[in-house]
Every structure is written in structure tokens, then in C-alpha cells.
Design an enzyme around this catalytic site. Sequence first.
Site, PDB file in Angstrom:
ATOM      1  N   ASP A  34       1.022  -1.114  -0.006  1.00 24.75           N
ATOM      2  CA  ASP A  34      -0.195   0.167  -0.006  1.00 24.75           C
ATOM      3  C   ASP A  34       0.919   1.248   0.112  1.00 24.75           C
ATOM      4  OD1 ASP A  34      -2.470   1.280   0.305  1.00 24.75           O
ATOM      5  OD2 ASP A  34      -2.243   1.377   2.338  1.00 24.75           O
ATOM      6  N   ASP A  74      -3.436  -1.156   5.597  1.00 27.19           N
ATOM      7  CA  ASP A  74      -4.049  -0.829   6.868  1.00 27.19           C
ATOM      8  C   ASP A  74      -5.645  -0.469   7.026  1.00 27.19           C
ATOM      9  OD1 ASP A  74      -4.152   1.462   5.275  1.00 27.19           O
ATOM     10  OD2 ASP A  74      -2.662   2.759   6.306  1.00 27.19           O
ATOM     11  N   ASP A 115      -8.580  -3.142   2.871  1.00 38.41           N
ATOM     12  CA  ASP A 115      -7.324  -3.972   2.497  1.00 38.41           C
ATOM     13  C   ASP A 115      -7.631  -5.323   3.057  1.00 38.41           C
ATOM     14  OD1 ASP A 115      -5.849  -2.019   1.343  1.00 38.41           O
ATOM     15  OD2 ASP A 115      -5.186  -1.249   3.036  1.00 38.41           O
TER      16      ASP A 115
END
Lengths: 279, 929
Positions: free
Chosen positions: B281, B622, B626
Site C-alpha cells: 500500500d 491498513d 485492505d
Amino acid sequence: MTKKEKKSFNQSLAEWKLFIYNPTTGEFLGRTAKSWGLILLFYLVFYGFLAALFSFTMWAMLQTLNDEVPKYRDQIPSPGLTVFPKPVTALDFSFSMSNPESYRGYINDLKKFLKSYGLEEQKNLTNCTSGVFFEQKGPEYTSCRFPLALLEACSGVDDPKFGYSTGRPCMLVKMNRIIGLKPQGEPRIECILKGENTAVLSTYPSNGMIDFKYFPYYGKKLQGSYLQPLVAIQLIFDNRNDINEVTVECKIDGSPNLKNQDDRDKFLGRVVFKITMRP
Amino acid sequence: MVGGFSILLWIGAVLCWIAYGIQYSNDKSSSLDSVYLGSVLALVVVLTGVFAYYQEAKSTNIMASFRQMIPQQALVIRDSEKKTVPADQLVVGDIVEIKAGDQIPADIRLLSAQGCKVDNSSLTGESEPQPRSCEFTHDNALETKNISFFSTTCLEGTATGMVINTGDRTVIGQIASLASGVQNSKTPIGIEIEHFVHIVAGVAVSIGILFFIITVSMKYYVLDSIIFLIGIIVANVPEGLLATVTVALSLTAKRMAKKNCLVKGLEAVETLGSTSIICSDKTGTLTQNRMTVAHLWFDNQVFVADTSEDHSNQVFDQSSATWASLSKIITLCNRAEFRPGQESVPIMKKAVVGDASETALLKFSEVILGNVMEIRKRNRKVAEIPFNSTNKFQLSIHETDDPSDKRFLVVMKGAPERVLEKCSTIMVNGQEQPLDRSTAKAFHTAYMELGGLGERVLGFCHLYLPADEFPATYSFDVDTMNFPTSNFCFVGLLSMIDPPRSTVPDAVTKCRSAGIKIIMVTGDHPITAKAIAKSVGIISANSETVEDIAKRLNVAVAQVNKRDATAAVVTGMELKDMSPAQLDEILANHSEIVFARTSPQQKLIIVEGCQRQDAIVAVTGDGVNDSPALKKADIGIAMGITGSDAAKSAADMVLLDDNFASIVTGVEEGRLIFDNLKKTIAYTLTKNIAELCPFLIYIIAGLPLPIGTITILFIDLGTDIIPSIALAYEKAESDIMNRKPRHKRKDRLVNEPLAVYSYLHIGLMQALGAFVVYFTVYAQEGFRPSTLLNLRVEWEKGYVNDLEDSYGQEWTSYQRKYLEWTGYTAFFVGIMIQQIADLIIRKTRRNSIFQQGLFRNKVIWVGIASQVIIALILSYGLGSIVALNFTMLRPQYWFVAVPHAVLIWVYDEMRKLAIRLYPGSWWDKNMYY
């Protein structure tokens, strides 16, 4: 996507075939001929080396041994007691007085065992002094005579059937051979009947005395002719028309260094056996 | 984890009881030995199971304590009264009130809102504040402005809303259930251990069956055959290995936790080591997750601002008069304020009320100018127009702090093109100049350049109102705009970005050299994503995307050969139209990939695509969005500070410091434990042959049994346990971060060379050494090897009490039994002594022990000491306990196997030397495990 598609049977068969022999690479069972050759050669050399090494170490170890006496005798400090005829499955002897087949094995066993006690065999042995240890310094070792006559009715001389045909079966009791053992006190083998007494027990020589002259033992190599002292017992059954069952217990007695009581070893200086006689 | 062994041991235990059953039916007084052995085996299975469970539970507990469950409260209007109730008691139709700082207690539809802004980062991962009102603006619930979602937070304003969904039916609940719907696949180390168990169980079962057939055809009793079978199983199964592996893994887990990698499942410890692709990410993981001023443009020049975590050295030229004006605008045209009571907190860590851009500007000016609030106080604000999306600018009017200057100062900031429209002059070196075409062009070039870096650009301008027209008493009205809003003087541009963490570029380089491909997956704009990717090295400096090549060669994108481009930037829109095959092609052909503007589902698709490439995929994330991808990944890594609970619970690992660099530590530890487990297993397997051979020789050559099953258990669960754990402390042999990640199918934990070398080389040498000790003991007590051959039947008959040895002495059955136990002890000691050599050689697989350092790993020596001490206790301390079958052994017998131990060491050094001298040779291929 989490599920993997199962390989079809044909696919896995083809994979196996390819594993067994792969024509493109010339691999057989996953290796080429050269690789197999190297592997075989390697293991031949490697295992050959290991075998040679092992043989050498064993040889070297055997060189440290004494041919006459084992290096240590700590695990057999005190002799066991055993009986003849040799038990077949357990210490439970049974026979039928009227059926010679049932006791033939016992008689043969006794005969075989007493063969080395024959007159001819004892010809070269020494007449030793009773009551003292027969200690020798070598280099030649000899052994003491054990006259079969000491066993009286159980010597097999007078009665080659050892009393089995007449309902008076004989058993031999002997002490295990231990190199260098010197009994103390007045060792004798004492046998008693346990439980109901339907028989009378006789011991030959009387009192089951064991003479000091048969000790010490110098080992198979030095004293191949050694004859160990024997004690015979004879059971005389009262009622020969019935099934008789007696339990006999024999013990080494009268010697402080010969143990006869051990919780774990039931045969250390003692033996218990059962005799069943049918008419 | 090692289920296969448990089954084998259960079979062994049941066979023991069957054997006793047969014995008992034949002879009521038969000994209970087999019952004891069976119970011990069952106990071993149960205890190791409990132990593994305990270890697992312990690491799960860390997780549980980590997740702080604060009961959430909601202010609800019920029965025309305002009440505070726990959030889980809300029902659909409840009217709730929300104010700044609250967490939204359920999915709600807004009925009224005053300046309400929410942070949807827990849902989308992007922490840009979003305005909320009661207008319906979009068909999609996620886009419309009148719905706020459960678990997001209200940043400012107040709102009243009606609950429309609760619990699992909320949007976040649905994502969470999507995550729980993704099946958890086996961990790589789990697969490896299973593979290893298959090998060992295969060997055990085939030898067992082979010898069962041999014994039956040799006319042994079935009972005896069963007892042999038990012995073979017990000898073959490494009973202690499950516990050892568990301990080794939990040691690593502990070590990683110290370095801020918290591992949830023990098996996940190794997964990072075998990871070949990391899907990372962007926001928060690679970047600092806060807007920061990166560039300034004034006086026709671009200046670089320091974006490191503490902003410590701002080195750009601050002497220009333009900067003085610009800094004034930055300071004054800003509504953000520090929260009170943070005097001791460093500036960059202070909490701010305001949106991300304003916060960045506030902190930037605070760092450079000092007390911003004081400056604002001296330049009293008389009117302001806040930023809104139609105006796209923000304006405020201030008195100046120069008492002689009675003019008002109008300052404005906003979208650069909007700001420029309102300007007629531009300030260069403190002088106002008319805004002509060349200066406008310079502005555009700068604007495009900064925008091309993926940065958010703001323009700044000001205007001094003439004092005669606007006297000090003039009343400004922002609604009627009774003041000029054009002919401003343009001062400068300022661009902001969420900058990469300073440790990330180094970590990316390390991952690269470790052969790990890093893919960025983000919801952010492609340009920003690409810029960040470039700055951290995910896209390396000299690689180009197809678009870059097209631009450089000045040709159409379609004409460029896709293979020429090493990098690729793919947007969610493009991804939507791709077939899996096309995605595979992208993943396979480009080494540097950035996915931008992706949705949670697409993240999942990308992870699956990577897994189709046979890669072991790590995913970092996070947000709640996700969590499906985290779960799908071979190892999901959640952020400990910014991560949502959903992400943390879906992940296998939590980075406590949110730092991508910690992943590198994880990779290193994972690779090390893989190598060390190899060593542990090789060590453990070796003695299996030394334990098995006695049974085979016993059956074939009829020797008195050299080692008993109980004695074997004492090796497997006694002397060998601490040494095999000690190998987990071994340092790496070479730089493990410079080699490629292991191939899932080719680099197995237990491969053919390992099994062959352990079983057929060292194992066999060990067996020979132990046999030498055994034969020595028997020979010195009176039974020469030649006498022992085929003695088994007579030896074991309980009623034969005058068995003759090589010297004519006669032994009772108990005397023989005691000698047999002495033999067990001798064989045990023989194996133990050689296992010390085995332990030392297993320290390395390629390097010489002397390169590795014999004394560097102190735990190995603790292990060796434990082996010797346990053996001494067993022989001398417990020698009299009959059930354990140990006897006092003469001291010299402890040294009989020492030459063999030395030989093992020498042989292994030769093997390693040949491997180092001839890499890639036949020897290397067959001997390196």
C-alpha cells in the site's frame, strides 16, 4: 482460485512415465546414466570404506580381549541354578508313565548331558582331593573327575530310563559356571517339595553337597574338559494310578557368597519347577 | 502441524496395546511393558500437541491484548430524550447525534449537518477529509454525501442522522465478511513441514511394512512382528521435532516482535522469508501519511523543501523579499490551529485542527517562522472566505502588523490557475511586475513540473487595499464581496506531497537485492503514485513505462514494444477491462509495477494474479478495504498504528511501527529460520538411522536387541531436544539478503540431498559407531560378536538360565537382561557422543565450521552440555530404575565412539570443502542440502 485443479489420472500417469524414463534427457528415475554410474560408484567406495573401517575397529577391539578370561565379570557375580532335562517351553515337565514317547525327549536330554561324564571321557581327568579348591597355575590345566556313581539311582547306569518308566523320575540340578568363582562356607543344593506332598524326594549325593574341588573354573579355553558338579533329585510318587503334580524348589544353601534370594532374578541360586506325572 | 507423525505414533501406541492383548490372552501373567510403552507413546502425542497449542495460543494472546476493545458509545435520541447507549445497542431507525471527534456508530443517513467533515480512511485508506451534508449527490452509497459509515470518524462540525445499517450489514461489516470469506491457505512452511512429514512417514511405513513381510516370511510369530513394527515406527518418527520446530519458530517470532514485527501465527514467521512479491500500500506504509510542503516556486525558481520526518533543515534561500510576502500569506491565509496544551511536543508531532493541506502549511511556517499564532494575532483577521469547491480559493483580510501602514492586506490561496486568473502582477525579487506572457509561461512550466511530481500545488497572491478607499473602520462583508477580488499580485506556488518515509528507499533497495519484487497498489492518483514509486525506488531511476518511451520517442503509445518497458503504471480503470491473462502478462513482463486508483476487489485480483505466477505474496495494508487482500495474501501485513482492527485481524503480521523497513527484518529472520530449520531437521533425522539399524540387525542377524524403544524415546525427547533448538540460534552462513527468494516448488525444506545425506551418510556412520560401543560392551563381558550372531532366540527365552557365553560361563535370563540394558545404555551413549559431532557439523551447510566460528553460537554449547548431563543422569543417576532400562556404564565406554564422532566431523568438512571448491559440480548437486 483457492481450489487447485486436480490432476487428471492420465496426466499423473504421463508424469510418472516421464519420471521413470525421460527420452529427451535420457533420465531414468530422475537421473542420467552417468549420474547413476557416479552415484553407484560413490556408494561403492564410500560403503567399502565404512565397511573396512568398521572391520578394522572391530578387529582392534577384539585384540584388546583376553582369549581365556573375559575382561569383566561384574555382571555375573553369583551363579544361577538350572535343571536338566532342558525345559521346552517353561519349567513345567509332564509325562505319562505308561507312554515312553512322552518322556523320551527328557531321557535323551539327560543322556546327552551325562555323556561327557562317561567313564571313557573322564579317563584323562584328575582325582582331586575333596574339600579343597583345585587351584592351578598352568600352563596345562586339567579338571577333576566327577564320578557318575555319586548320582546313584539317577546316574543312568543302572536304569537307562532314569526312573521315568517306573514313576520315579530323576532330574539333575546344576550351578552355572562362572570363571574364578570360589564358594565359601559349605555349599549344597537343597531341594524341597512345595505344597501337598504326594511324593518323596531323594537327593544324590545325599544332602546335595557340592565339593570345593570343582572350583575355581578357568574357562572354556584353558579347561575345556571341565565337569561341573551335579546334584540329582529323584521323586518317588505315592499313588501311581492318579495324576500327580508336584512343585519342587531347589536352592543353593550354606554359602554366604552364593546368593539365593533376589527379587528380580528368580534363578539366582534357586530354581522352581513343576513335574506332572500321569499313569 | 505435524499431524502425520501423531498418526504414526498413535498407530504405534495401538499396536502396543494389541501386542499386550495377544500376550495377555496367551499368558495372563505377561508383563505390562507394552502397555507402558503404548501409554508413553500416546502421552508423547498428547503432550507435544498440547505444547504446540500452548505456543500458538501464547502468540495469539499477544494479538488479543494488542487489540484494545474500547466500548463505543453513541448519543441517541429516544423517547424525545438524548441518551448515551453502547453502539452495539443501536437499531435501524435510531436518530443519533454526532460531533467532531466522534466515531460514527453505524451506517447513518444524515438528516442535518453543520460543516460536517468525515475521515473515511478506515474504509478507503485515504485520509482526505470529506464534507458531508444532507443532500443526495450520487447513486452509489459510497460516493453520496448524505451517508456516513460505521467506524469512520467525524473530523469537524456536527450532524444528526438516522441509522440505516448496523453490525455486519454495514458497509464495513460487509467488507469484513468478504475478508472472512477468503479462505486461508496453508503457509509455505506448513506445506514444507507436511512434505517433510510425508517423506519421513513414507520411509517409516515402507521400512515397517517391508520388515513386517520379512519377519512373517522368516516365520516369526505375528506378535514378535508387531513388536518389531512398533520399534521401527518409534525409531523412525522424530518424536521431539514438533516441539523443536514450534520452539524455533516462537524464538524467531519473539526476536521479530522485538524488531516491531508482531507475528500472529507461528508458521507465518517463515513466510516473509520466502516471499517473492510484496504488494505494498502507498499511504502510511511507504509514505508518512501526512501532507508536507515539498517544493516552492517564487522568483521564477523552484526551491526544494525538506520533507524528512522532522523537517529539520530547510535550506532554500529565504533572503528574497518575495519569500517574506509568501511566508506572510502562508501564515495568514490558513485556518488550521494547533490544539492547545502541546507546548512540549515537537512541531511535527503536534495535533492540528484542520485539513491535511492547511496542517502542512501551518507546520511548515511554524518550523521556519516560529510562533505562527503570535504572527496571526499581530495581523488581526477582519474577514475571510473559507475554501469551497466552487470558488477553489480561500481568502482573508488582515490588518498589517506595521503600525505606520494603515492598509488592509488581502491574502488568497487556491488552485493555481484560479489564483492566477485573479492576478495582474507578479512579484519577482520583492518587486511587482506586470504579468506578461513570458512570466505566465514560466508559471505554467513550474505548475506542470510540480504537478508532474504528483504533488498538490497551491497558488498564493496578495493585495494591499488602498488606505483611502478602505479606512480602518471599513466594514467588510464576505457575502456581498464589497472589496476587490481581482488585480492581485501573484507571489508564488507551493506544492505538497505525502512524502515517503526516509527509511523506505533503503528498505526497497534491500528487498530488490534480496530478489523481491515490490508492487505498489494504491487508491491514489497514478501520477502521485508514480512519483512516490520513483522516489522510493519501486520504479528505479532509469526505467521507463510504455508511456515514457512513447513520449521520449515521440510516437503513439501503441507503437511501443511493451517488452522494452521495465516499469508499468496501471490504473484501476485499465485493470477493470483486463482479462486474467492480460494481467498475468503485465505481472510477468514488468519488473516494476504500480497499480493506482484500485478498489478493494481489484487488490484481491492483483494478489491472485501474483499467486498465479507461483509467487509467495506479501500484502501490506491498513484500511478495512485492505482486509480481503490481506487475508488472501500468503502473508498479510497490517500497520500497527494506523491500521484498522479489521486489517489487523485479517493480517498474519502486524508492523508495530508502521515502517516498511521492518519488513526487511522480517524477510531476513524468515530466511534465517528456514535455513536453520533445515539444519535442525537434518540433525534430528540423522540419528533415526542409528535408532533404526539396531532393529533391522536384530531381526536379520539375530543379535540381542541393541537399543530399546524407551531408550530411543530418551534420545528423541531427552538428549536431542535442546541441541536441535540451539541450531535455531545459528547465524546466517552468508548474506541471506543477497540471494533470490526460494522457489516454492524447487527449494524444499527437506530435499533429496538432505534426506540422503542424513540417512545414508552421517546416519549410517553413526549407527556403525554405536554398534562398535555395543559390541565392545558385550565382548568385554564375555559375549564375542561371533557368539552373538543368531543368539536372539535363546537369549530371549525366559526359562533358559544357563546360556553359555564365549568363555564357557553361564548366564541366567535376568543376568542377560541386565547385560542387554547395559547394551542399550552403551548404544545410547554411542549415539549421543556422535550426535555432538552431528550438532557441530550441522552449524553450517556450505562453510567450514572454522569459518562460521565454533564458539559464536553459545547456545550450541549449552545444547552439548545438556546432552552430556542428561546422559550422565540417565546412566548414573537413574541407573537403578529398572523400568527405564538404563544401567551404570563404565566410564571408558563413553569414549569408544569418539573416533567415529571425529570421523563424522572430518567427513563433513571434506564434503563442504568439495562443495566450495567445485560449485555446480555433480558433488555439489548431490551433497548440498
